[in-house]
Every structure is written in C-alpha cells, then in structure tokens.
Scaffold this motif. Structure first.
Motif, PDB file in Angstrom:
ATOM      1  N   GLY A   1      48.968  60.133  12.094  1.00  0.00           N
ATOM      2  CA  GLY A   1      50.243  59.483  12.395  1.00  0.00           C
ATOM      3  C   GLY A   1      51.458  60.277  11.963  1.00  0.00           C
ATOM      4  O   GLY A   1      52.565  60.035  12.443  1.00  0.00           O
ATOM      5  N   VAL A   2      51.270  61.229  11.042  1.00  0.00           N
ATOM      6  CA  VAL A   2      52.356  62.108  10.581  1.00  0.00           C
ATOM      7  C   VAL A   2      51.763  63.477  10.312  1.00  0.00           C
ATOM      8  O   VAL A   2      50.549  63.636  10.144  1.00  0.00           O
ATOM      9  N   ASP A   3      52.630  64.490  10.266  1.00  0.00           N
ATOM     10  CA  ASP A   3      52.171  65.821   9.886  1.00  0.00           C
ATOM     11  C   ASP A   3      51.909  65.854   8.387  1.00  0.00           C
ATOM     12  O   ASP A   3      52.544  65.123   7.612  1.00  0.00           O
ATOM     13  N   PRO A   4      50.979  66.692   7.946  1.00  0.00           N
ATOM     14  CA  PRO A   4      50.681  66.745   6.503  1.00  0.00           C
ATOM     15  C   PRO A   4      51.871  67.285   5.720  1.00  0.00           C
ATOM     16  O   PRO A   4      52.682  68.056   6.239  1.00  0.00           O
ATOM     17  N   PRO A   5      52.012  66.866   4.458  1.00  0.00           N
ATOM     18  CA  PRO A   5      53.105  67.402   3.626  1.00  0.00           C
ATOM     19  C   PRO A   5      52.947  68.910   3.440  1.00  0.00           C
ATOM     20  O   PRO A   5      51.826  69.440   3.462  1.00  0.00           O
ATOM     21  N   ALA A   6      54.044  69.588   3.255  1.00  0.00           N
ATOM     22  CA  ALA A   6      53.994  71.034   3.029  1.00  0.00           C
ATOM     23  C   ALA A   6      53.148  71.340   1.804  1.00  0.00           C
ATOM     24  O   ALA A   6      53.397  70.813   0.715  1.00  0.00           O
ATOM     25  N   GLY A   7      52.121  72.158   2.001  1.00  0.00           N
ATOM     26  CA  GLY A   7      51.238  72.516   0.903  1.00  0.00           C
ATOM     27  C   GLY A   7      50.223  71.442   0.556  1.00  0.00           C
ATOM     28  O   GLY A   7      49.406  71.626  -0.349  1.00  0.00           O
ATOM     29  N   GLY A   8      50.280  70.296   1.231  1.00  0.00           N
ATOM     30  CA  GLY A   8      49.357  69.197   0.961  1.00  0.00           C
ATOM     31  C   GLY A   8      48.449  68.932   2.143  1.00  0.00           C
ATOM     32  O   GLY A   8      48.212  69.805   2.985  1.00  0.00           O
ATOM     33  N   GLY A   9      47.928  67.703   2.235  1.00  0.00           N
ATOM     34  CA  GLY A   9      47.027  67.366   3.321  1.00  0.00           C
ATOM     35  C   GLY A   9      46.606  65.912   3.262  1.00  0.00           C
ATOM     36  O   GLY A   9      47.255  65.079   2.618  1.00  0.00           O
ATOM     37  N   PHE A  10      45.483  65.656   3.908  1.00  0.00           N
ATOM     38  CA  PHE A  10      44.937  64.299   3.966  1.00  0.00           C
ATOM     39  C   PHE A  10      43.552  64.297   3.344  1.00  0.00           C
ATOM     40  O   PHE A  10      42.717  65.163   3.651  1.00  0.00           O
ATOM     41  N   GLU A  11      43.327  63.330   2.458  1.00  0.00           N
ATOM     42  CA  GLU A  11      42.023  63.187   1.815  1.00  0.00           C
ATOM     43  C   GLU A  11      41.290  62.027   2.476  1.00  0.00           C
ATOM     44  O   GLU A  11      41.859  60.943   2.646  1.00  0.00           O
TER      45      GLU A  11
ATOM     46  N   THR B   1      44.139  69.621   6.615  1.00  0.00           N
ATOM     47  CA  THR B   1      45.556  70.003   6.596  1.00  0.00           C
ATOM     48  C   THR B   1      46.155  69.985   7.993  1.00  0.00           C
ATOM     49  O   THR B   1      47.169  70.632   8.242  1.00  0.00           O
ATOM     50  N   THR B   2      45.533  69.254   8.903  1.00  0.00           N
ATOM     51  CA  THR B   2      46.081  69.079  10.249  1.00  0.00           C
ATOM     52  C   THR B   2      46.241  67.588  10.525  1.00  0.00           C
ATOM     53  O   THR B   2      45.490  66.765   9.991  1.00  0.00           O
ATOM     54  N   ARG B   3      47.205  67.259  11.380  1.00  0.00           N
ATOM     55  CA  ARG B   3      47.465  65.848  11.684  1.00  0.00           C
ATOM     56  C   ARG B   3      46.280  65.202  12.387  1.00  0.00           C
ATOM     57  O   ARG B   3      45.915  64.062  12.090  1.00  0.00           O
ATOM     58  N   THR B   4      45.661  65.908  13.313  1.00  0.00           N
ATOM     59  CA  THR B   4      44.510  65.388  14.062  1.00  0.00           C
ATOM     60  C   THR B   4      43.265  66.119  13.604  1.00  0.00           C
ATOM     61  O   THR B   4      43.266  67.351  13.477  1.00  0.00           O
ATOM     62  N   PHE B   5      42.202  65.372  13.361  1.00  0.00           N
ATOM     63  CA  PHE B   5      40.952  65.986  12.899  1.00  0.00           C
ATOM     64  C   PHE B   5      39.781  65.102  13.296  1.00  0.00           C
ATOM     65  O   PHE B   5      39.948  63.933  13.685  1.00  0.00           O
ATOM     66  N   THR B   6      38.590  65.660  13.195  1.00  0.00           N
ATOM     67  CA  THR B   6      37.368  64.961  13.601  1.00  0.00           C
ATOM     68  C   THR B   6      36.379  64.951  12.443  1.00  0.00           C
ATOM     69  O   THR B   6      36.224  65.961  11.733  1.00  0.00           O
ATOM     70  N   VAL B   7      35.738  63.805  12.240  1.00  0.00           N
ATOM     71  CA  VAL B   7      34.695  63.686  11.217  1.00  0.00           C
ATOM     72  C   VAL B   7      33.394  63.258  11.887  1.00  0.00           C
ATOM     73  O   VAL B   7      33.388  62.691  12.985  1.00  0.00           O
ATOM     74  N   THR B   8      32.307  63.523  11.201  1.00  0.00           N
ATOM     75  CA  THR B   8      30.987  63.230  11.764  1.00  0.00           C
ATOM     76  C   THR B   8      30.658  61.753  11.641  1.00  0.00           C
ATOM     77  O   THR B   8      30.968  61.107  10.631  1.00  0.00           O
ATOM     78  N   ARG B   9      30.027  61.230  12.675  1.00  0.00           N
ATOM     79  CA  ARG B   9      29.585  59.841  12.686  1.00  0.00           C
ATOM     80  C   ARG B   9      28.067  59.820  12.698  1.00  0.00           C
ATOM     81  O   ARG B   9      27.434  60.457  13.553  1.00  0.00           O
ATOM     82  N   ILE B  10      27.462  59.038  11.757  1.00  0.00           N
ATOM     83  CA  ILE B  10      25.996  59.026  11.670  1.00  0.00           C
ATOM     84  C   ILE B  10      25.414  57.621  11.804  1.00  0.00           C
ATOM     85  O   ILE B  10      24.215  57.450  11.718  1.00  0.00           O
ATOM     86  N   SER B  11      26.275  56.597  11.998  1.00  0.00           N
ATOM     87  CA  SER B  11      25.762  55.228  12.118  1.00  0.00           C
ATOM     88  C   SER B  11      26.680  54.427  13.031  1.00  0.00           C
ATOM     89  O   SER B  11      27.778  54.877  13.396  1.00  0.00           O
ATOM     90  N   ARG B  12      26.225  53.232  13.398  1.00  0.00           N
ATOM     91  CA  ARG B  12      27.027  52.380  14.264  1.00  0.00           C
ATOM     92  C   ARG B  12      28.361  52.044  13.612  1.00  0.00           C
ATOM     93  O   ARG B  12      29.419  52.118  14.235  1.00  0.00           O
TER      94      ARG B  12
ATOM     95  N   ALA C   1      51.781  68.946  -2.628  1.00  0.00           N
ATOM     96  CA  ALA C   1      51.438  70.197  -3.311  1.00  0.00           C
ATOM     97  C   ALA C   1      51.790  70.190  -4.787  1.00  0.00           C
ATOM     98  O   ALA C   1      51.660  71.221  -5.459  1.00  0.00           O
ATOM     99  N   SER C   2      52.242  69.066  -5.323  1.00  0.00           N
ATOM    100  CA  SER C   2      52.660  69.034  -6.733  1.00  0.00           C
ATOM    101  C   SER C   2      51.450  69.130  -7.658  1.00  0.00           C
ATOM    102  O   SER C   2      50.304  68.962  -7.241  1.00  0.00           O
ATOM    103  N   THR C   3      51.716  69.410  -8.925  1.00  0.00           N
ATOM    104  CA  THR C   3      50.653  69.468  -9.933  1.00  0.00           C
ATOM    105  C   THR C   3      50.997  68.513 -11.057  1.00  0.00           C
ATOM    106  O   THR C   3      52.022  68.694 -11.724  1.00  0.00           O
ATOM    107  N   PRO C   4      50.198  67.467 -11.287  1.00  0.00           N
ATOM    108  CA  PRO C   4      49.039  67.095 -10.468  1.00  0.00           C
ATOM    109  C   PRO C   4      49.466  66.543  -9.115  1.00  0.00           C
ATOM    110  O   PRO C   4      50.629  66.176  -8.922  1.00  0.00           O
ATOM    111  N   ARG C   5      48.518  66.460  -8.201  1.00  0.00           N
ATOM    112  CA  ARG C   5      48.824  65.978  -6.868  1.00  0.00           C
ATOM    113  C   ARG C   5      49.329  64.537  -6.887  1.00  0.00           C
ATOM    114  O   ARG C   5      48.873  63.730  -7.686  1.00  0.00           O
ATOM    115  N   ARG C   6      50.257  64.272  -6.000  1.00  0.00           N
ATOM    116  CA  ARG C   6      50.687  62.888  -5.788  1.00  0.00           C
ATOM    117  C   ARG C   6      50.040  62.380  -4.501  1.00  0.00           C
ATOM    118  O   ARG C   6      49.994  63.106  -3.497  1.00  0.00           O
TER     119      ARG C   6
END
Length: 773
Positions: free
Chosen positions: A701-711, A732-743, A754-759
């Motif tokens: 829904g949004v681009d990842p923060p500079a130096g950060g990403g999506f967990e 670290t990309t707005r659109t990504f694909t994960v594996t599906r193994i069940s219904r 990118a802060s330390t520690p991460r926010r």
C-alpha cells in the motif's frame, strides 16, 4: 458575619445571626470539585423564631459583603428539645450544601453525547439545560476539547461537573449564584517560613520519598490489527468465518428521531426564518426554503467520521419538484458546494431527481422520483481509524489546555450512499435491495462533520424519521468473476441489506444474496485487544540505582478516567503519571483568617501553594484539596482555617485509577525519551492482490521507508531484527510474493525504518487467505 436565610416564603432573606448557638460556631467545608457544606446550630427560644424550611437559601456573609458560604438546606432541621424558659427552647442543627443543590435536584434531560467540545462549553450547556439564567456563567473557561462526554440522566449535575473537571485538570465551584471553572492553579499562594505570619507549629508535613519511574497503564479494549480476510465463494456457502474477533462499538445510537413531538434544541439546530420546516403527523415537513444554506435542520453535535456509522435519513415522500440537499455531511458551513457527502435533490418537471453529492459535485446514477413513492435514503461510513483523535491526559507539567495527546488522527473514509424506492402498492419493494448511488473512498477525510438532514433551497417533501448509530465496523466487499468490487451492505434484511456480521465471528449472507461461484470476498475490520503501554524514565532510574538496587520504582495502573481508548493513549497516560513521579508531599496548615497565606482575600480548593520550607528541606508546589473554616468571632469575621494540600505525586488530580490485574508484567514499550516517537506509520492499505495454489502476492500500500522495509510473520509476535521464529521474510519492495502451502494462510505485516534500533508500526496488518488449493 451575618447568617441570612431565605425560606422562599416571600419575606426575603432573614437575619438568623443572633440565633447561632454560642458554643457551636458555623463550620464550612470546601472540597475540590465537590459541593461545599456548612453546619451551624440555631437556638429557637422565642415564639418569633421561624424554623428554616427545606430548600431554604442560606448565606454566611462577611461584613464587607463577601460570602463565605452560599447554599441551600436539603431538608428541614429536626428540633432538639432543650427545656423551657418563657417558651419551649429547641436546638436546630442545620446542614446546608452549596449552590449545586439547585442543579442536583433536577434530572438531566436525555440528550446526545457531546462530541469534540471544549470542557467548559459542556459544563455551561448542562447548567443552562437545567436552569437557564439561574447562574452567572461568565467565569467558566473553555479549556481542553474533549473527544466525547456522555451524560447519564441518573447522575447529578455536580457529578458530571467533577468528571469534566478531572478530565480537564480543572476545578469548579458553584458559589454566590456564580459558577467558576478554571485550570487547577489559576490562583497561586505562597506558604513560606520566611513570612512574618507563618506558624511552624501549625504545619503538619508528610513525605514518603517514594517515586515512580516505571509505569504500566491499562485502558479499554482497543482496535488492534488491520485485518483483511479473503474468501473465494463456491456458490453455495452463506457463512464465512472471520480470522479475528472484530472490534466493534455496534449498536450505540447517536440519534433516533421519530418526529412525534416538536424539535428539541437538545438534538436539533433549526435555521429557518420562513417557517418552511415543521413537525406534524409524525413527520418532518419541508415546504419551500430561503436558499442554499439558509433553511436548514442540523444535528447539534458533530458526527465523528470513524469506525462504522449508519445515517438513515428516513423515508422521504416528495410533494412537488424540489431543490436542495438531504442527509448532508458538512466539514464547514452548510452549503451544497461544501457538502462532503449527501443526496442532491434537483427539480425535474413536476418531479425531482436524486443523485449522490460528493465534495460539492453531483455524481453517479440519477433516480427520478415517482409521485406517491417513498425513498429510503441512507449513508454508510467505514473508516479503519475508529477514533479520530487521541484522549487528553494532564499532569502538573501538562496542565489544562496543554495536555498530552488530544491530536487529531488522519484517516481515509469509505462512503456508501444508498437509496430504496418503496412503492406502497407493491409490498415486495419493502424488502427490495437498495440501489447504491455512490461507493468510494474519500482520502484524508475530515475527522468531524456537521450532519444536516435538510438543506432546503426549495424542498417540498416530508421525512418520517432520522437515525444515526454505530454499525458493524466490518466492511464487506465482493467481486463476481471478471467484475469489479462493490460494497455488500451489512445490516438487517428489512433495510435492504445483504449480509450480517455475527458473533461467530463470521459473515452471514442472506439466502437471497449468496455469493456466486468464484466470487471474491474481502472483509476488512480491526481486531480487538486490551490497550496497554509501559513507559520508563531512565534518568530517574539511573539516579536511584545503587549497589544491588537497580533503581526501578514500578506501578501498574488501570486508568478509568480519562479513559485510554488505545495503546497510544495508555502511553500518554503513563507519561503524565511519570511527570509527577517524584517524591510525594502532603500536609495541612492551620491559621487565622487574618494570617492566611493567600494572595487574595480567600482560599479555595484548586488553588496552588508554593511551599518553601528550607528548615524542613521542603520546596515544592502543592494543590489545595480541602479547606475547613471554623468561625471564631462573628462580630470581627475572625475564623480558623485548616488547609489540606498535596502534590500530584501524592494524589493525581487528572486521573481516576484502580489496581490492574495482569497475569504477567508487561514489556517495556517506551521510555520518556522515546515515547511518541517509537512507532512509524501502520499499513492499513496493505492488500492481497493475487492468489495462486502456491503463492500469495501482496501490495503493502506504500513504498518502503528509506533504508527500511516490510517484515512479514506468521503470527503477530516477536517483531524485531532478533526474532526469526515465525519470520516469513523481510522485503524492501512495495509488491512482493510469498509461498503458500495450505488452504488457509495467515500473514502479518509491519514496516520498519533504518533507525537503530529499528522502529516498527504500532499495529500489524493481518492478511488471512481462505482459498481452495
């Protein structure tokens, strides 16, 4: 001093000073945000003595005309027989309460909750509703804007006043036909041993030296995860189980008007100089109008555009070609051009047309009215931001008008405008599906709007009812194969709705609206959980640490007022409690009235005392909690004062708390240095965009923060760079694909920087997929 009593018998105020028992001088007790009280004994030893009556007005007045006490007798005094002189002699023990008595003996009328109003404005309104013009209200200050104030008709006015004062860190008093409402500490005095009138023997001082530097606060149930549940219909199933229990305020009515009585000013503001709007026959009738924004009927309170709201503008019958707006929401002044959402009525020959009105422009489908038909108009509001402002919390550092929190919260709002055409000669139309005239999202919608059922430019119609209530916050949308998504109306079948959200929790479609084969369904809502925050003050901990003592001084508080509605509110509440986490000081000081440590002629609860006692190593600011006055000499006005005071470490003035029951100690969520800055934006717009038998594609829904990403995780826990137990991955990309193994697939997302520690985001977005493999 003179004791004046008016028995309200037409004789006016009578002087009872000579009847005061010599051995029992008047005693006045003033307590913070509580009605004052006075006790005095009278001796009736002559036939001319008039026994004070229940409800009598009582005043104890100094020689200069200023009142020490004003109030009323709640009950007539009981006579105590003392003996016989020339006449029977009786003692009468009078117990009078402050001027609040006039307001407290009246029942508050039923009214809508006050929404987004200044505290003083609410207090002023409540006094005027009960006794208009009875009190001088000019000394009531507005102070903080409160998110909402619910008025319970079973509670007395003074109880409401005390609660409002607590939420604003203010003090109120009703005295001498005047109501004062001001910040705590608006009047300051000095209690210094350097003063020539200071009496060290008359001072009792207490301090336990205990401080707080680690505070956990629990509040109400809050909206937590942004949950998006995805289903693929098989053409037969009517029930779809939700992955979480939805947060809901469902069922709370804001307004329910049947137009069976004249319009009440407690609910309505009528702008009509031509008499075009009237009530008769159980209907609101509109005939004509003076022009755009000049002939209006609006709800007295603003409508908060948060969560789920259903506005039913009634069943409308048109009696002629009409021009105006029905069911309008207005961020500012009422006008067709300024309407955020509503129904635009335009003339069309002898009939009218109805269209959706969005941001001042008519749009979408046009419906032409038919003579004799009724048109049920309704507006649905969906917002993932359940509350549009934070609660306000005060301390001695953040006083009235400068509290922690209170900031507005931005949010997008989905608006659905629907219409049902009811033909009285065709009963089937009573349960026919509604026609959706508009279904779309207003980005960055205002938090509050004026709701005006009628803006009559030249309307000729009648409305049978108007209702506004909280509905299910769950937003249900679906798309048939090769079609676009549309909102499925949630509610009663009789209202033209297609499904209901039950306590299962599940979405139950009515038999007439079962999703077809391969119809995609998405249900958006917020999950629920207890609001909680724990904040530490590292500087205080480091100062107190020595040897084996780590310096932590902890407490857990269940804050009841002001009510923390979210974890962010709990964080602000914890910070406010830490503001006053130092050593506790309390005490009492006694002195004669001519030696008061007062900057003014008198001293009241809510005033502050700047205590300066070097010999006792005490220098602090305290708030007067209670003043006890014992009159010693009526002729000279000499009185003995006892002043009870305490700082807010000893007794918070802006909180009502209780002991919290937690099975395990909460984790530290912030420190005083990081609070308010430990979280970055959530991901409410994250969506599943594609599902295959082996993959799930996600748009954050949004681009990842500079130096950060999506967990991305499989459960809503262990967030952080060190936790890998339930980790799906970090991208670290707005659109990504994960594996599906069940219904069924459950994925939780937060973004990090990118802060330390991460926010991280404060709340997760939960994506639940239930598609056949």
């Amino acid at each position: 001093m003179d004791l004046l009593i008016d028995n309200l018998d037409g004789q006016g105020a009578l002087d009872y000073t000579s009847a005061i028992e010599a051995e029992s001088a008047p005693r006045i007790r003033r307590r913070l945000n509580t009605p004052a009280e006075m006790e005095v004994s009278l001796i009736g030893d002559s036939s001319a003595f008039l026994v004070p009556m229940a409800g009598a007005r009582v005043a104890l007045v100094r020689a200069d005309g200023s009142a020490v006490f004003t109030g009323y007798l709640p009950a007539a005094p009981e006579p105590e027989y003392l003996g016989w002189g020339e006449h029977p002699v009786f003692r009468y023990q009078l117990h009078a309460v402050g001027d609040e008595f006039l307001l407290d003996r009246k029942q508050l009328p039923g009214r809508a909750p006050f929404i987004h109003r200044p505290a003083g404005n609410v207090l002023r309104e409540l006094a005027n509703e009960l006794l208009p013009g009875a009190f001088d209200l000019s000394a009531i200050q507005d102070l903080d804007v409160l998110a909402s104030v619910h008025c319970d008709a079973q509670r007395e006015w003074s109880k409401h006043a005390a609660e409002i004062a607590l939420r604003a860190r203010a003090s109120y008093r009703a005295h001498d036909d005047r109501i004062v409402f001001a910040p705590v500490g608006a009047v300051a005095h000095d209690l210094s041993e350097g003063s020539p009138d200071f009496d060290p023997a008359a001072l009792k001082l207490r301090s336990n030296g205990v401080c707080l530097n680690d505070v956990a606060v629990t509040g109400r149930m809050e909206p937590k995860c942004y949950v998006h549940d995805y289903f693929l219909a098989d053409g037969l199933t009517r029930y779809f189980g939700l992955s979480h229990a939805p947060f809901t305020t469902y069922g709370a009515f804001l307004l329910d008007e049947e137009y069976k009585a004249p319009l009440s000013p407690l609910y309505w503001t009528l702008g009509d100089v031509t008499g075009a709007i009237s009530v008769s026959g159980g209907k609101l009738n509109v005939s004509g109008g003076q022009g755009d924004g000049l002939t209006t009927l609006s709800f007295v309170e603003k409508v908060e555009l948060g969560g789920g709201i259903l506005l039913q503008h009634g069943e409308v019958t048109f009696s002629g070609a009409s021009d105006g707006v029905l069911g309008g929401l207005y961020p500012g002044a009422i006008s067709a051009a300024g309407c955020l959402a509503g129904f635009r009525i335009s003339p069309s020959g002898s009939q009218s047309t109805i269209r959706a009105l969005l941001n001042g422009a008519a749009t979408g489908t046009t419906v032409t009215t038919v003579a004799g038909h009724r048109y049920a108009l309704a507006t649905r509001i969906y917002s993932a931001q359940i509350f549009r402002s934070r609660e306000i919390f005060h301390s001695s550092v953040h006083g009235a008008g400068n509290g922690r929190g209170g900031d507005s919260l931005a949010g997008d709002v989905r608006v659905v405008l629907e219409l049902r055409d009811i033909n009285p000669s065709d009963p089937a139309t009573l349960a026919a599906p509604s026609t959706v005239l508009y279904d779309g999202v207003i980005a960055g919608a205002p938090g509050w709007c004026v709701y005006a059922p009628v803006n009559a430019i030249s309307l000729h119609c009648s409305l049978t009812f108007t209702r506004a209530r909280r509905m299910s916050e769950a937003e249900v949308r679906s798309a048939v194969p090769n079609g676009g998504y549309r909102t499925r109306l949630v509610g009663d079948f009789a209202d033209g709705c297609e499904c209901a959200v039950t306590n299962g929790p599940e979405v139950a479609f009515y038999a007439e609206y079962v999703p077809v084969l391969n119809e995609k369904i998405v249900v958006r809502y917020r999950s629920r959980g207890r609001s909680l925050a724990r904040v530490q003050d590292p500087a205080s901990i480091a100062t107190l640490a020595h040897g084996s003592d780590d310096g932590v001084r902890a407490a857990i508080r269940a804050v009841e007022l002001p009510a923390p509605r979210t974890s962010a509110d709990c964080e602000n509440a914890a910070l406010a409690l830490l503001d006053d986490g130092g050593a506790t000081w309390s005490g009492e000081y006694s002195c004669w009235s001519d030696a008061l440590p007062a900057a003014t002629g008198d001293l009241w609860p809510g005033d502050t005392l700047a205590v300066d006692l070097p010999s006792r190593a005490a220098s602090f600011s305290a708030v007067v909690r209670e003043v006890l006055i014992e009159v010693a000499d009526l002729e000279t006005d000499l009185s003995r004062y006892r002043i009870d005071f305490a700082n807010e470490a000893a007794g918070p003035l802006a909180f009502a708390t209780a002991g919290a029951q937690l099975s395990t100690p909460p984790e530290i969520s912030a420190t005083t240095e990081t609070a308010g800055n430990i979280c970055i934006a959530d991901l409410p717009a994250a969506e599943v965009t594609a599902v295959t038998s082996t993959t799930v594609t996600i748009d954050a829904g949004v681009d990842p923060p500079a130096g950060g990403g999506f967990e991305v995780r499989r459960s809503d826990s262990v967030w952080g760079a060190e936790g890998d137990r339930n980790l799906v991955g970090r991208v670290t990309t707005r659109t990504f694909t994960v594996t599906r193994i069940s219904r069924e697939v459950d994925l939780y997302l937060r973004q990090y920087d990118a802060s330390t520690p991460r926010r991280y985001s404060r709340y997760s977005t939960a994506l639940h997929v239930d598609y056949p493999l």
